[in-house]
Scaffold this motif. Structure first.
Motif, PDB file in Angstrom:
ATOM      1  N   ASP A   3       0.836  -1.212   0.000  1.00 12.94           N
ATOM      2  CA  ASP A   3       0.000   0.000   0.000  1.00 12.94           C
ATOM      3  C   ASP A   3       0.865   1.254   0.000  1.00 12.94           C
ATOM      4  OD1 ASP A   3      -2.388  -1.481   0.035  1.00 12.94           O
ATOM      5  OD2 ASP A   3      -2.330  -1.635   2.217  1.00 12.94           O
ATOM      6  N   ALA A   4       1.872   1.252  -0.858  1.00 14.60           N
ATOM      7  CA  ALA A   4       2.864   2.319  -0.857  1.00 14.60           C
ATOM      8  C   ALA A   4       2.272   3.675  -1.198  1.00 14.60           C
ATOM      9  CB  ALA A   4       3.984   1.982  -1.844  1.00 14.60           C
ATOM     10  N   GLU A   5       1.126   3.690  -1.921  1.00 15.68           N
ATOM     11  CA  GLU A   5       0.563   4.971  -2.360  1.00 15.68           C
ATOM     12  C   GLU A   5      -0.112   5.736  -1.230  1.00 15.68           C
ATOM     13  OE1 GLU A   5      -2.749   2.029  -2.537  1.00 15.68           O
ATOM     14  OE2 GLU A   5      -0.632   2.033  -3.098  1.00 15.68           O
ATOM     15  N   ILE A   6      -0.360   5.104  -0.085  1.00 19.55           N
ATOM     16  CA  ILE A   6      -1.025   5.773   1.031  1.00 19.55           C
ATOM     17  C   ILE A   6      -0.015   6.630   1.789  1.00 19.55           C
ATOM     18  CG2 ILE A   6      -2.295   5.479   3.178  1.00 19.55           C
ATOM     19  CD1 ILE A   6      -3.901   4.738   0.744  1.00 19.55           C
ATOM     20  N   CYS A   7      -0.346   7.903   1.969  1.00 18.61           N
ATOM     21  CA  CYS A   7       0.536   8.867   2.627  1.00 18.61           C
ATOM     22  C   CYS A   7       0.847   8.442   4.062  1.00 18.61           C
ATOM     23  CB  CYS A   7      -0.136  10.244   2.620  1.00 18.61           C
ATOM     24  SG  CYS A   7       0.813  11.579   3.361  1.00 18.61           S
ATOM     25  N   CYS A   8       2.038   8.810   4.528  1.00 19.74           N
ATOM     26  CA  CYS A   8       2.436   8.476   5.898  1.00 19.74           C
ATOM     27  C   CYS A   8       1.803   9.402   6.927  1.00 19.74           C
ATOM     28  CB  CYS A   8       3.961   8.521   6.034  1.00 19.74           C
ATOM     29  SG  CYS A   8       4.681  10.183   5.868  1.00 19.74           S
ATOM     30  N   ALA A  68      -3.124  11.998  11.435  1.00 21.40           N
ATOM     31  CA  ALA A  68      -1.731  11.802  11.027  1.00 21.40           C
ATOM     32  C   ALA A  68      -1.107  10.639  11.786  1.00 21.40           C
ATOM     33  CB  ALA A  68      -0.930  13.082  11.249  1.00 21.40           C
ATOM     34  N   ALA A  69      -1.414  10.527  13.079  1.00 21.48           N
ATOM     35  CA  ALA A  69      -0.882   9.424  13.870  1.00 21.48           C
ATOM     36  C   ALA A  69      -1.445   8.086  13.399  1.00 21.48           C
ATOM     37  CB  ALA A  69      -1.196   9.637  15.347  1.00 21.48           C
ATOM     38  N   MET A 118      10.658  12.075   9.796  1.00 22.25           N
ATOM     39  CA  MET A 118      10.179  12.319  11.161  1.00 22.25           C
ATOM     40  C   MET A 118       8.894  11.550  11.441  1.00 22.25           C
ATOM     41  SD  MET A 118      10.966  16.349  11.940  1.00 22.25           S
ATOM     42  CE  MET A 118      10.179  17.011  10.469  1.00 22.25           C
ATOM     43  N   GLN A 119       7.966  11.579  10.496  1.00 24.56           N
ATOM     44  CA  GLN A 119       6.658  10.964  10.699  1.00 24.56           C
ATOM     45  C   GLN A 119       6.753   9.448  10.818  1.00 24.56           C
ATOM     46  OE1 GLN A 119       3.865  12.253  11.368  1.00 24.56           O
ATOM     47  NE2 GLN A 119       2.197  10.960  10.659  1.00 24.56           N
ATOM     48  N   ILE A 120       7.487   8.822   9.909  1.00 28.65           N
ATOM     49  CA  ILE A 120       7.576   7.357   9.945  1.00 28.65           C
ATOM     50  C   ILE A 120       8.398   6.900  11.137  1.00 28.65           C
ATOM     51  CG2 ILE A 120       8.281   5.298   8.670  1.00 28.65           C
ATOM     52  CD1 ILE A 120       7.737   6.831   6.088  1.00 28.65           C
ATOM     53  N   THR A 121       9.449   7.658  11.480  1.00 29.93           N
ATOM     54  CA  THR A 121      10.220   7.331  12.678  1.00 29.93           C
ATOM     55  C   THR A 121       9.329   7.353  13.908  1.00 29.93           C
ATOM     56  OG1 THR A 121      12.268   8.191  11.729  1.00 29.93           O
ATOM     57  CG2 THR A 121      12.166   8.012  14.124  1.00 29.93           C
ATOM     58  N   ALA A 122       8.455   8.372  14.004  1.00 29.18           N
ATOM     59  CA  ALA A 122       7.533   8.447  15.141  1.00 29.18           C
ATOM     60  C   ALA A 122       6.565   7.260  15.136  1.00 29.18           C
ATOM     61  CB  ALA A 122       6.764   9.765  15.096  1.00 29.18           C
ATOM     62  N   GLY A 123       6.067   6.892  13.950  1.00 28.19           N
ATOM     63  CA  GLY A 123       5.176   5.755  13.858  1.00 28.19           C
ATOM     64  C   GLY A 123       5.853   4.460  14.254  1.00 28.19           C
ATOM     65  N   LEU A 124       7.084   4.278  13.813  1.00 31.18           N
ATOM     66  CA  LEU A 124       7.832   3.071  14.174  1.00 31.18           C
ATOM     67  C   LEU A 124       8.152   3.032  15.667  1.00 31.18           C
ATOM     68  CD1 LEU A 124      10.272   3.012  11.124  1.00 31.18           C
ATOM     69  CD2 LEU A 124       8.523   1.301  11.619  1.00 31.18           C
ATOM     70  N   ARG A 125       8.400   4.213  16.248  1.00 26.88           N
ATOM     71  CA  ARG A 125       8.742   4.284  17.668  1.00 26.88           C
ATOM     72  C   ARG A 125       7.604   3.743  18.527  1.00 26.88           C
ATOM     73  NH1 ARG A 125       9.165   9.662  18.323  1.00 26.88           N
ATOM     74  NH2 ARG A 125      11.183   9.667  17.277  1.00 26.88           N
ATOM     75  N   THR A 126       6.367   3.989  18.123  1.00 31.63           N
ATOM     76  CA  THR A 126       5.228   3.523  18.918  1.00 31.63           C
ATOM     77  C   THR A 126       5.102   2.008  18.905  1.00 31.63           C
ATOM     78  OG1 THR A 126       3.681   3.714  17.060  1.00 31.63           O
ATOM     79  CG2 THR A 126       3.975   5.667  18.454  1.00 31.63           C
TER      80      THR A 126
END
Length: 422
Positions: A339-344, A358-359, A386-394
């Motif tokens: 699902d690469a086309e979906i924005c982070c 966004a979260a 920044m966004q994906i790093t935050a998502g991965l951190r959770t």
């Protein structure tokens, strides 16, 4: 360009045939399944506005909820220019929609800070102190400020780049390099890696120290006059710099700069120079793909998932070039994200103005990244990092993140990939 007359181009609105191909690619429709939070639903709201209905707070909310990711533009079989429509609509929203005081205050903070590198530099010291004190302070911050603080990468010392980084070996091109705002202050190692790679590939790299914001955040948020002022500064800085190309390593900035001619089309003092400069704007990966490799690549035994930044893939159509560059590194295993086309969920400052959806999008992207089994997530935009790093951190995952330029830099220099040097 601001329209004289209707708030959007009626012809562009009528191009939509409501087929629905955009629906599965729209992040807000994926999250909520609401028609008015899909591209065709928002176009219907635009049509109603053209027919004389007022811009209601509800309609403004649906327009504000759009990430402007342009995935619908890629998916649309009818060629609807939703990117132009939402940009024109946001100008009207900013002009006509009275926002509540807290919202105005937050937007004033965001646009008074992020497009100004010197102001960003000033907040790094207190931010660094906050990061050292850790999470107890996080619970005391208001919701959106807490979201902003959680997104911030570790504060690193910025070392100014020289005004000229000469080519290593025979010179193949003379290029200008945009250092950006957030990129310059919070990802200085990305800019340093970009300059080193360009020089290693035979480019004289011109880096004017006086350059400012390109206006991308402003133009994507309907702040037309502000964006035009920033754009004039970029034209003044680079139009007469004697460069063959203006290289950009941040997807949102590149998308905006390629539209410089349209943004300043009504300014006779700048329009010709802006159009000429826009024609020379190129993404970092585009330029390297066009030049072809000159510097030898050393092996990097890494497993990498590559994330398409929306304003690189959808807005600029740059997809194959970064993958070609990464696949050219010996030992690197490149994997695709479902699902690469979906924005982070980054989308400029969307993750600050709309932290809850966004979260949710960051969590969805993190799950898809982890499903690849990759050790590294690589992309070409600071907001996405920044966004994906935050998502991965959770998730508690240990996967690391890097910019495409940093991976190439490590391979060319024959060193271990370390995107966060002390």
């Amino acid at each position: 360009m601001v329209l004289e007359g209707p708030f959007v181009d009626p012809g562009l609105v009528s191009d939509c045939v409501h087929c629905g191909f955009c629906l599965p690619t729209c992040p807000t429709y994926v999250l909520w399944g609401e028609e008015m939070d899909s591209p065709r639903g928002r176009i219907q709201l635009m049509r109603q506005r053209l027919e004389g209905e007022p811009l209601t707070p509800s309609a403004a909310g649906h327009f504000d909820a759009c990430l402007g990711c342009m995935a619908c533009v890629t998916a649309c079989p009818s060629g609807v220019r939703y990117d132009t429509l939402i940009e024109q609509t946001r100008v009207a929203v900013e002009r006509e929609h009275p926002r509540p005081l807290p919202e105005r205050a937050l937007r004033g903070l965001v646009f008074g800070l992020f497009p100004h590198p010197r102001r960003l530099a000033l907040v790094k010291r207190p931010l660094g102190l906050y990061q050292r004190l850790g999470s107890p302070l996080l619970s005391r911050l208001p919701g959106r400020l807490a979201a902003l603080a959680a997104l911030a990468p570790p504060v690193r010392r910025s070392v100014p780049l020289p005004a000229l980084v000469p080519a290593l070996g025979p010179r193949r091109a003379v290029v200008g390099m945009l250092t950006g705002c957030v990129q310059r202050e919070f990802f200085p190692s990305v800019n340093a890696a970009t300059a080193r790679v360009l020089a290693a590939e035979g480019c004289d790299v011109v880096i004017p120290p006086s350059q400012g914001c390109c206006g991308a955040l402003s133009v994507h948020s309907g702040r037309h006059a502000e964006a035009a002022d920033f754009a004039r500064g970029i034209v003044d800085t680079f139009a007469s710099a004697g460069i063959d190309a203006l290289v950009v390593n941040a997807a949102g900035c590149g998308s905006s700069l390629k539209s410089l001619g349209e943004l300043l089309a009504d300014d006779p003092a700048y329009a010709p120079r802006a159009a000429a400069l826009a024609a020379r704007v190129t993404d970092f990966s585009e330029l390297l793909a066009d030049l072809g490799p000159a510097a030898p690549r050393h092996p990097l035994p890494l497993t990498v998932a590559y994330h398409d930044a929306c304003h690189l893939a959808h807005a600029q159509g740059v997809r194959s070039q970064p993958r070609t560059l990464l696949r050219g590194i010996p030992g690197l295993d490149l994997r695709e994200i479902p699902d690469a086309e979906i924005c982070c969920g980054s989308a400029g400052v969307y993750n600050i103005l709309n932290p809850a959806p966004a979260a949710d999008l960051a969590a969805l992207k993190a799950r898809n990244v982890l499903s690849t089994g990759a050790d590294w997530l690589v992309t070409a935009n600071p907001g996405c990092l920044m966004q994906i790093t935050a998502g991965l951190r959770t998730t508690g995952a240990t996967i690391r993140t890097a910019h495409t330029a940093q991976v190439l830099d490590a391979s060319i220099r024959g060193v271990r990939l370390n995107p966060d040097p002390a």
